[in-house]
Design a protein around this motif. Structure first.
Motif, PDB file in Angstrom:
ATOM      1  N   GLY A   1     -12.826   2.352 -78.280  1.00 20.00           N
ATOM      2  CA  GLY A   1     -13.532   2.275 -77.020  1.00 20.00           C
ATOM      3  C   GLY A   1     -14.613   1.184 -77.067  1.00 20.00           C
ATOM      4  N   PRO A   2     -15.392   1.058 -76.006  1.00 20.33           N
ATOM      5  CA  PRO A   2     -15.338   1.936 -74.831  1.00 20.33           C
ATOM      6  C   PRO A   2     -14.164   1.620 -73.914  1.00 20.33           C
ATOM      7  N   ALA A   3     -13.634   2.643 -73.249  1.00 11.64           N
ATOM      8  CA  ALA A   3     -12.572   2.430 -72.265  1.00 11.64           C
ATOM      9  C   ALA A   3     -13.193   1.843 -70.996  1.00 11.64           C
ATOM     10  N   MET A   4     -12.590   0.766 -70.514  1.00  6.22           N
ATOM     11  CA  MET A   4     -13.140   0.111 -69.327  1.00  6.22           C
ATOM     12  C   MET A   4     -12.015  -0.330 -68.402  1.00  6.22           C
ATOM     13  N   THR A   5     -12.328  -0.374 -67.130  1.00  6.94           N
ATOM     14  CA  THR A   5     -11.386  -0.894 -66.134  1.00  6.94           C
ATOM     15  C   THR A   5     -11.795  -2.311 -65.763  1.00  6.94           C
ATOM     16  N   ARG A   6     -10.793  -3.127 -65.540  1.00  6.55           N
ATOM     17  CA  ARG A   6     -11.014  -4.516 -65.118  1.00  6.55           C
ATOM     18  C   ARG A   6     -10.310  -4.746 -63.782  1.00  6.55           C
ATOM     19  N   ARG A   7     -11.090  -5.068 -62.765  1.00  7.55           N
ATOM     20  CA  ARG A   7     -10.513  -5.413 -61.466  1.00  7.55           C
ATOM     21  C   ARG A   7     -10.789  -6.884 -61.213  1.00  7.55           C
ATOM     22  N   GLY A   8      -9.727  -7.650 -61.018  1.00  7.63           N
ATOM     23  CA  GLY A   8      -9.877  -9.078 -60.804  1.00  7.63           C
ATOM     24  C   GLY A   8      -8.579  -9.712 -60.354  1.00  7.63           C
ATOM     25  N   ASP A   9      -8.591 -11.034 -60.289  1.00  4.35           N
ATOM     26  CA  ASP A   9      -7.424 -11.785 -59.835  1.00  4.35           C
ATOM     27  C   ASP A   9      -6.462 -11.998 -60.994  1.00  4.35           C
ATOM     28  N   PRO A  10      -5.219 -12.321 -60.705  1.00  2.00           N
ATOM     29  CA  PRO A  10      -4.226 -12.511 -61.769  1.00  2.00           C
ATOM     30  C   PRO A  10      -4.552 -13.667 -62.709  1.00  2.00           C
ATOM     31  N   VAL A  11      -5.281 -14.663 -62.229  1.00  2.00           N
ATOM     32  CA  VAL A  11      -5.586 -15.828 -63.058  1.00  2.00           C
ATOM     33  C   VAL A  11      -6.701 -15.517 -64.056  1.00  2.00           C
ATOM     34  N   GLY A  12      -7.556 -14.563 -63.723  1.00  2.00           N
ATOM     35  CA  GLY A  12      -8.677 -14.230 -64.592  1.00  2.00           C
ATOM     36  C   GLY A  12      -9.936 -15.001 -64.275  1.00  2.00           C
ATOM     37  N   ILE A  13     -10.050 -15.480 -63.039  1.00  2.57           N
ATOM     38  CA  ILE A  13     -11.242 -16.219 -62.631  1.00  2.57           C
ATOM     39  C   ILE A  13     -12.420 -15.260 -62.471  1.00  2.57           C
TER      40      ILE A  13
ATOM     41  N   LEU B   1     -11.841  -8.803 -55.649  1.00  2.00           N
ATOM     42  CA  LEU B   1     -13.010  -8.038 -56.055  1.00  2.00           C
ATOM     43  C   LEU B   1     -13.449  -7.023 -55.010  1.00  2.00           C
ATOM     44  N   VAL B   2     -12.829  -7.075 -53.816  1.00  2.00           N
ATOM     45  CA  VAL B   2     -13.245  -6.189 -52.734  1.00  2.00           C
ATOM     46  C   VAL B   2     -12.892  -4.745 -53.088  1.00  2.00           C
ATOM     47  N   GLY B   3     -13.809  -3.832 -52.786  1.00  2.00           N
ATOM     48  CA  GLY B   3     -13.570  -2.415 -53.059  1.00  2.00           C
ATOM     49  C   GLY B   3     -14.253  -1.969 -54.344  1.00  2.00           C
ATOM     50  N   ARG B   4     -14.276  -0.642 -54.534  1.00  2.00           N
ATOM     51  CA  ARG B   4     -14.902  -0.068 -55.716  1.00  2.00           C
ATOM     52  C   ARG B   4     -13.886   0.759 -56.490  1.00  2.00           C
ATOM     53  N   THR B   5     -14.094   0.830 -57.789  1.00  2.00           N
ATOM     54  CA  THR B   5     -13.248   1.656 -58.642  1.00  2.00           C
ATOM     55  C   THR B   5     -14.011   2.927 -58.966  1.00  2.00           C
ATOM     56  N   SER B   6     -13.529   4.052 -58.447  1.00  2.00           N
ATOM     57  CA  SER B   6     -14.170   5.343 -58.671  1.00  2.00           C
ATOM     58  C   SER B   6     -13.175   6.254 -59.385  1.00  2.00           C
TER      59      SER B   6
END
Length: 393
Positions: free
Chosen positions: A137-149, A56-61
């Motif tokens: 839509g809406p189009a969205m980005t998902r940032r997370g771990d491979p397991v989906g926790i 989860l570290v960091g931002r998506t810009s």
């Protein structure tokens, strides 16, 4: 503060809550029973949660552009869709997942690490089968771990819509036989300049010289010997207006497909009316529109759904929505009481030309008349044009 807490809790997905509960429960039971295996299980669950946090570290810009071409299609046609993602950050984009819901399905795309200002593009096709509205839509980005926790979801675009129209039936001009006033319907209001010529009157100072009827003026001066000018006087006209009312009750239709046939009939009449330069109004339950823009009526047809309002109430709404109606169509199914058609038509004044259309695939296409109301019994939508020609003979 509460909003930040809610945002933080939304990062934890259902599987994350499951693992957290399993880990804490296993450790609690292990502390009481001294069951070593449960202690190991609890520690493993908590360790998995800790290992998932760095993702989860960091931002998506980024900027996301969702494109649909075209946004209005006929049933059976396809829509070319695409998503363009641009990294707006000054550093490389951490690999993420892009999700685009299309109707009940979800399109998922893996976005690799992008350099600053770099672009990633995905294309896909939306296939249409039936009349209706397909949300995209809406189009969205998902940032997370491979397991989906954990998953940090960011929405980048609003919901867009693909409007799927029914197949249209070719029809002749509504002005051919149905209306005698192609330029508009005359009213009782006198005007100095319009399309409908009314009478001649004597010239008074201030009248427009262009409206002087020189031939009549010359005849009057020759017969009376007096200098007298006559000017034309007109009646105000109004633009012809076609109104289409469709029964939205499911009980009115012998088969749900009959309702779809009615939508094709309504759309065909609306398109023909627009081509004839009519204003068009459409009412079906909660879906209604009025105006000179043909897209308004067709979009309302796309959004129309079955409900409980009924033909009578929709007819009353249509009479208030379009009080200047000159031509009205009332469309219902074979299971609807005929009195509903009569009551709906009665909401309009007598000078309005009215037609009832009954969709009845089990019968024969024919034209009858009851209570002064022409009734078009439609076995197939392709017969619409022929029945309208026959009904105005």
């Amino acid at each position: 503060m509460r909003q930040r807490l809610n945002d933080a809790l939304e990062v934890i997905k259902p599987i994350g809550w499951l693992i957290l509960g399993l880990g804490l429960g296993a450790l609690l039971v292990a502390s009481v029973t001294l069951w070593r295996e449960l202690a190991v299980l609890g520690c493993a669950c908590l360790a998995l949660l800790v290992l998932a946090l760095p993702f989860l570290v960091g931002r998506t810009s980024v900027s996301v552009d969702l494109r649909l071409q075209p946004e209005r299609v006929a049933a059976g046609e396809s829509v070319a869709a695409g998503v363009i993602v641009v990294n707006r950050a000054s550093s490389r984009l951490v690999p993420t997942t892009l999700e685009v819901p299309v109707g009940s399905a979800i399109h998922r795309y893996g976005i690799s690490s992008l350099a600053p200002s770099a672009t990633h593009e995905e294309s896909f096709t939306i296939r249409t089968e039936r009349r209706g509205v397909i949300p995209v839509g809406p189009a969205m980005t998902r940032r997370g771990d491979p397991v989906g926790i954990f998953s940090r979801d960011v929405v980048w675009t609003p919901v867009r819509e693909v409007l799927v129209r029914p197949h249209l039936v070719p029809m002749e001009s509504l002005g051919a036989g149905l209306l005698r006033d192609l330029e508009g319907v005359s009213t009782d209001a006198v005007s100095q300049s319009d399309l409908a010529f009314h009478a001649l009157r004597e010239y008074v100072p201030g009248d427009d010289l262009r409206h002087i009827h020189w031939r009549s003026s010359a005849k009057v001066m020759a017969s009376t010997g007096e200098s007298s000018l006559l000017v034309r006087q007109y009646l105000d006209t109004r633009r012809s207006h076609a109104t289409i009312v469709v029964d939205d009750r499911l009980s009115a239709w012998a088969d749900p497909e009959d309702f779809e046939t009615a939508m094709a009939v309504a759309a065909s009449i609306a398109v023909r009316a627009v081509l004839d330069e009519f204003d068009v109004s459409f009412v079906c339950g909660a879906s209604a529109s009025s105006g000179s823009d043909g897209h308004l009526a067709l979009d309302a047809v796309c959004r129309a759904e079955t409900g409980e309002r009924g033909l009578v109430e929709s007819g009353r709404q249509a009479s208030m929505l379009a009080p200047d109606t000159s031509l009205a169509f009332f469309v219902s199914g074979s299971e609807a009481p005929f009195t509903d058609l009569l009551r709906s038509a009665a909401a309009f004044p007598p000078e309005v030309r009215r037609f009832a259309i009954v969709v009845d695939p089990a019968g024969n296409s024919r034209v009858t008349e009851t209570g002064g109301l022409p009734v078009l019994h439609l076995a197939a939508k392709e017969d619409l044009g022929g029945l309208l020609r026959w009904s105005v003979r």
